[in-house]
Design an enzyme around this catalytic site. Structure first.
Site, PDB file in Angstrom:
ATOM      1  CG  HIS A 111       0.452   0.454   7.581  1.00 55.32           C
ATOM      2  ND1 HIS A 111       1.453   0.626   8.140  1.00 55.32           N
ATOM      3  CD2 HIS A 111       1.407   1.856   6.502  1.00 55.32           C
ATOM      4  CE1 HIS A 111       2.570   1.023   7.838  1.00 55.32           C
ATOM      5  NE2 HIS A 111       2.431   1.642   6.966  1.00 55.32           N
ATOM      6  CD  GLU A 112      -1.195   2.522   3.237  1.00 53.68           C
ATOM      7  OE1 GLU A 112      -0.464   3.293   2.409  1.00 53.68           O
ATOM      8  OE2 GLU A 112      -0.615   0.823   3.045  1.00 53.68           O
ATOM      9  CG  HIS A 158       1.247   6.647   5.964  1.00 50.20           C
ATOM     10  ND1 HIS A 158       1.831   7.266   6.444  1.00 50.20           N
ATOM     11  CD2 HIS A 158       1.273   5.047   5.562  1.00 50.20           C
ATOM     12  CE1 HIS A 158       2.843   6.018   6.210  1.00 50.20           C
ATOM     13  NE2 HIS A 158       2.329   5.146   5.726  1.00 50.20           N
ATOM     14  N   GLY A 214       0.616  -1.124  -0.051  1.00 49.09           N
ATOM     15  CA  GLY A 214      -0.056   0.061  -0.106  1.00 49.09           C
ATOM     16  C   GLY A 214       0.805   1.220   0.316  1.00 49.09           C
ATOM     17  CD  GLN A 260       3.506   5.565   2.758  1.00 45.20           C
ATOM     18  OE1 GLN A 260       2.683   5.321   2.809  1.00 45.20           O
ATOM     19  NE2 GLN A 260       4.657   4.732   3.101  1.00 45.20           N
ATOM     20  CB  CYS A 272       6.045   1.943   7.527  1.00 50.29           C
ATOM     21  SG  CYS A 272       5.681   3.366   6.635  1.00 50.29           S
ATOM     22  CG  LEU A 273       6.538   0.292   1.691  1.00 55.11           C
ATOM     23  CD1 LEU A 273       5.572   1.142   0.150  1.00 55.11           C
ATOM     24  CD2 LEU A 273       8.124  -0.166   0.871  1.00 55.11           C
TER      25      LEU A 273
HETATM   26 NI    NI Z   1       3.999   3.187   5.606  1.00 56.84          NI
END
Ligand code: NI
Length: 163
Positions: A131-132, A135, A46, A51, A89-90
């Site tokens: 999670h998204e 963000h 995702g 981000q 997380c990215l």
């Molecule tokens: Ni993330």
């Protein structure tokens, strides 16, 4: 389509409450397509617009072998159950942490074409949705850690799919 640069962990955009999208025009459609391409490039499950440095309420999710989910102005309307899971997380490379997430989550929002959609998820999809959407409110998974001991560096180069 283009691959967008991911912002650094310290970038304040990751800590802002993102703004609602007022209309899905050509620029927003382009951003969504670029976010999908970027998510695939970085190997994520995702990706949320902050981000890639864009403070708008847009997220994309793609689970292995599942259809892509595009969410514009999403809102969680129902959560149930609790489970302890490991998450990464990215935007925080090199770490994973153990946190609590819901078992099932229902989200309402708009798709890429401005149509109202309702997504019901459990397991990894529920985790990705929470999670998204976090963000979009400037929340990172590390905010849910009970203590810093629950955060661990990823020392081996394992193939993980981050969200
Ligand atoms: Ni993330």
């Amino acid at each position: 389509m283009a691959i967008l640069p991911m912002v650094d962990y310290n970038n304040p955009v990751l800590r802002q409450k993102a703004k609602r999208v007022s209309s899905i025009d050509g620029a927003i459609a382009q951003l969504i397509d670029d976010m999908v391409e970027t998510m695939r490039e970085v190997g994520g499950v995702g990706l949320a617009a902050p981000q890639v440095g864009v403070p708008l309420r847009i997220a994309v999710i793609e689970l292995p072998d599942e259809e892509i989910i595009v969410l514009v102005n999403p809102k969680i309307v129902k959560r149930s159950g609790e489970r302890q899971i490991e998450e990464g997380c990215l935007s925080i490379p090199g770490y994973r942490g153990e946190i609590q997430r819901s078992e099932k989550v229902t989200v309402k929002g708009l798709d890429r074409f401005g149509r109202e959609i309702r997504i019901k998820g459990e397991g990894l999809l529920a985790q990705a949705l929470e999670h998204e959407l976090d963000h979009l409110d400037g929340t990172l998974y590390i905010d849910h850690l009970e203590s810093i001991d629950k955060l661990t560096p990823v020392t081996v180069d394992v193939e993980t799919r981050e969200i």
